[in-house]
Write an enzyme that holds these catalytic residues in place. Structure first.
Site, PDB file in Angstrom:
ATOM      1  N   LYS A  65       0.725  -0.824   0.699  1.00  0.00           N
ATOM      2  CA  LYS A  65       0.306   0.009   0.117  1.00  0.00           C
ATOM      3  C   LYS A  65       1.010   1.533  -0.100  1.00  0.00           C
ATOM      4  O   LYS A  65       0.635   2.328  -0.466  1.00  0.00           O
ATOM      5  CB  LYS A  65      -0.704   0.292   1.297  1.00  0.00           C
ATOM      6  N   LYS A  77       3.588  -3.211  10.981  1.00  0.00           N
ATOM      7  CA  LYS A  77       2.084  -3.668  10.894  1.00  0.00           C
ATOM      8  C   LYS A  77       2.170  -4.527  12.858  1.00  0.00           C
ATOM      9  O   LYS A  77       3.547  -5.353  13.115  1.00  0.00           O
ATOM     10  CB  LYS A  77       0.987  -4.914  10.919  1.00  0.00           C
ATOM     11  N   THR A 149      -9.609   8.071   4.988  1.00  0.00           N
ATOM     12  CA  THR A 149      -9.882   6.397   4.506  1.00  0.00           C
ATOM     13  C   THR A 149     -10.739   6.492   3.665  1.00  0.00           C
ATOM     14  O   THR A 149     -11.289   6.774   2.514  1.00  0.00           O
ATOM     15  CB  THR A 149      -9.480   5.159   4.937  1.00  0.00           C
TER      16      THR A 149
HETATM   17  P1  NAD Z   1     -13.655   0.881  13.726  1.00  0.00           P
HETATM   18  O1  NAD Z   1     -13.328   0.371  14.879  1.00  0.00           O
HETATM   19  O2  NAD Z   1     -13.437   2.559  14.075  1.00  0.00           O
HETATM   20  O3  NAD Z   1     -15.404   0.309  12.930  1.00  0.00           O
HETATM   21  C1  NAD Z   1     -15.449  -0.963  12.836  1.00  0.00           C
HETATM   22  C2  NAD Z   1     -16.963  -1.045  12.508  1.00  0.00           C
HETATM   23  O4  NAD Z   1     -16.943  -2.372  12.430  1.00  0.00           O
HETATM   24  C3  NAD Z   1     -17.779  -0.623  13.502  1.00  0.00           C
HETATM   25  O5  NAD Z   1     -18.901  -0.292  13.050  1.00  0.00           O
HETATM   26  C4  NAD Z   1     -17.589  -2.084  14.290  1.00  0.00           C
HETATM   27  O6  NAD Z   1     -18.959  -2.721  15.080  1.00  0.00           O
HETATM   28  C5  NAD Z   1     -18.257  -2.630  13.070  1.00  0.00           C
HETATM   29  N1  NAD Z   1     -17.438  -3.973  12.830  1.00  0.00           N
HETATM   30  C6  NAD Z   1     -16.981  -5.196  13.890  1.00  0.00           C
HETATM   31  N2  NAD Z   1     -17.325  -6.448  14.014  1.00  0.00           N
HETATM   32  C7  NAD Z   1     -18.971  -6.623  12.736  1.00  0.00           C
HETATM   33  C8  NAD Z   1     -18.579  -7.525  11.678  1.00  0.00           C
HETATM   34  N3  NAD Z   1     -18.500  -8.766  11.669  1.00  0.00           N
HETATM   35  N4  NAD Z   1     -20.015  -7.554  11.471  1.00  0.00           N
HETATM   36  C9  NAD Z   1     -20.380  -6.017  10.923  1.00  0.00           C
HETATM   37  N5  NAD Z   1     -19.907  -5.029  11.397  1.00  0.00           N
HETATM   38  C10 NAD Z   1     -18.598  -4.912  11.858  1.00  0.00           C
HETATM   39  O7  NAD Z   1     -12.487   0.779  12.479  1.00  0.00           O
HETATM   40  P2  NAD Z   1     -12.167   1.293  11.203  1.00  0.00           P
HETATM   41  O8  NAD Z   1     -10.906   2.385  11.887  1.00  0.00           O
HETATM   42  O9  NAD Z   1     -13.433   2.223  10.850  1.00  0.00           O
HETATM   43  O10 NAD Z   1     -11.488   0.491  10.946  1.00  0.00           O
HETATM   44  C11 NAD Z   1     -12.096  -0.953  10.023  1.00  0.00           C
HETATM   45  C12 NAD Z   1     -11.326  -1.439   9.414  1.00  0.00           C
HETATM   46  O11 NAD Z   1     -11.283  -0.491   7.675  1.00  0.00           O
HETATM   47  C13 NAD Z   1     -10.506  -2.678   9.891  1.00  0.00           C
HETATM   48  O12 NAD Z   1     -10.406  -4.023   8.790  1.00  0.00           O
HETATM   49  C14 NAD Z   1      -8.951  -1.298   9.355  1.00  0.00           C
HETATM   50  O13 NAD Z   1      -7.618  -2.228   9.119  1.00  0.00           O
HETATM   51  C15 NAD Z   1      -9.149  -0.960   8.314  1.00  0.00           C
HETATM   52  N6  NAD Z   1      -8.677   0.707   7.566  1.00  0.00           N
HETATM   53  C16 NAD Z   1      -9.039   1.138   8.776  1.00  0.00           C
HETATM   54  C17 NAD Z   1      -8.549   3.201   8.068  1.00  0.00           C
HETATM   55  C18 NAD Z   1      -8.288   3.823   9.089  1.00  0.00           C
HETATM   56  O14 NAD Z   1      -8.308   5.255   8.449  1.00  0.00           O
HETATM   57  N7  NAD Z   1      -9.070   3.864   9.716  1.00  0.00           N
HETATM   58  C19 NAD Z   1      -7.397   2.882   7.376  1.00  0.00           C
HETATM   59  C20 NAD Z   1      -6.695   1.311   6.091  1.00  0.00           C
HETATM   60  C21 NAD Z   1      -7.712   0.559   6.402  1.00  0.00           C
END
Ligand code: NAD
Length: 370
Positions: A65, A77, A149
């Site tokens: 990435k 990580k 993101t």
């Molecule tokens: P977050 O914790 O803010 O949100 C995660 C959401 O997923 C929550 O609403 C939670 O309730 C929900 N969730 C958990 N298990 C679930 C399931 N089984 N079914 C449906 N919903 C479920 O996390 P985030 O920062 O939004 O990150 C989400 C994903 O994106 C992760 O995989 C993270 O690695 C990836 N990501 C995040 C960023 C960032 O900038 N935050 C950047 C790149 C990738």
């Protein structure tokens, strides 16, 4: 290890470090995958069920990435095994101790990830002076608050829509996970005229074919409510989000939520990966065979790390947003064109572009990794 990155190949990992301090319940892992382009940036994930294998795969995803985004950073990580909702004082002690244990890994810059936030990065910065995603009071750009993101994901989708013979106006969107990524991509897409017809969180799926009021949902979530408290629409179990018929399906929650056993339940035209490694390789191949365009995580969700790299250089939010838009739009176009030209999946096209950049960076180093 059996999944996508189950081997030490010629890119990495360069280092895997396990940290254990049973006295305070500390158990964590750092994987530094490849640092040819510069010190690695990668999130610190805190969860009860993380392991070395997941960490290795996530570190490789960061290497690719960061290379694809044209950043002078390698990939890594770290994971901390524990409940992120533990009492704040206990969490602070664990994170400070973990950061101290990794103090000498000068080629690793901590960032926020699932289960960690700006306050956690402030503790890391205080201990070792190497973190991004800091509170604004420490010079940080609050990337989750501003939706870096989600912003990038929205641009990746906009570029891909014509390839699916779709346009933004009224396009039907389903989003798994309504956290930092899911809620912001919903916001940006809805502002451009898309109709978000379903969202889910860890407790349920909420859907309404007429479209959900995203700002109402966002304030509901901000006040700590699950999406099921929305008050109208249909509420089902969390996995029902996979069966929602839509035009764009966005995983924005956990790794490996689609595999060969459930991927055929998707009825969509475009998948845009907000989460990291949300779909197994075999399931991605299946999507391709069905003619569904699948924008891989290493292209589509790079907004957060691009923002973090801008912060590291003391640049501001508006520069970061412009960089995210420019890089993700041009990369999405390049990957879709390459995939079309070579008759490969967008994942294969993205990986070969990323690998070429990493190998070039490696060739310019005095040492070789292995
Ligand atoms: P977050 O914790 O803010 O949100 C995660 C959401 O997923 C929550 O609403 C939670 O309730 C929900 N969730 C958990 N298990 C679930 C399931 N089984 N079914 C449906 N919903 C479920 O996390 P985030 O920062 O939004 O990150 C989400 C994903 O994106 C992760 O995989 C993270 O690695 C990836 N990501 C995040 C960023 C960032 O900038 N935050 C950047 C790149 C990738």
């Amino acid at each position: 290890m059996t999944a996508d990155f189950d081997r030490n190949d010629s890119l990495g990992p360069t280092r895997i470090i396990q940290v254990r301090e049973p006295g305070i319940g500390l158990e964590g892992i750092l994987v530094i995958d490849n640092v040819a382009a510069g010190p690695a940036i990668g999130g610190l994930r805190m969860s009860p069920d993380v392991n070395t294998r997941e960490c290795v795969r996530l570190a490789r995803a960061m290497t690719l990435k960061n290379a694809l985004a044209g950043l002078s950073h390698g990939g890594a990580k770290s994971v901390l095994i524990g409940d992120p909702k533990m009492p704040a004082a206990d969490k602070e002690q664990l994170i400070r101790a973990f950061a101290c244990a990794l103090r000498d890994n000068h080629d690793y810059i901590f960032g926020p990830d699932m289960g960690t936030n700006e306050a956690c990065m402030a503790w890391v910065q205080d201990e070792v002076g190497r973190a991004v995603g800091l509170p604004s009071e420490l010079g940080g750009i609050p990337l989750d608050q501003i939706g870096a993101t989600g912003w990038g994901l929205c641009h990746a989708i906009e570029v891909a829509l014509p390839d699916c013979k779709l346009s933004m106006n009224g396009v039907r969107v389903a989003i798994q996970g309504f956290g930092a990524v899911g809620s912001h991509v919903a916001h940006y897409l809805a502002k451009r005229g898309a109709r978000v017809i379903a969202v889910s969180d860890s407790r349920s799926t909420l859907s309404d074919s007429a479209g959900l009021d995203i700002e109402r949902l966002r304030s509901l979530k901000a006040s700590g409510h699950p999406v099921s408290d929305y008050g109208s629409g249909r509420v089902q179990d969390p996995s029902a989000i996979i069966d929602i018929e839509c035009d764009i399906w966005i995983p924005a929650a956990r790794p490996d939520i689609l595999d060969e056993s459930n991927v055929d339940r998707l009825h969509t035209r475009l998948v845009a990966q907000g989460a990291n490694i949300p779909i197994t390789r075999a399931a991605e191949t299946r999507l391709h065979a069905r003619g569904i365009i699948n924008l891989p995580d290493i292209i589509a969700n790079a907004g957060g790390v691009i923002c973090a790299a801008m912060e590291y250089r003391h640049l501001g939010q508006s520069v970061a947003f412009r960089a995210i838009e420019d890089r993700i739009r041009s990369n999405t176009r390049a990957v879709l064109d390459e995939a079309h030209r070579n008759q490969v999946t967008p994942r294969q096209a993205a990986e070969s572009l990323g690998e070429a950049r990493i190998r070039k960076a490696m060739s310019l180093k005095r040492w070789s990794l292995f």
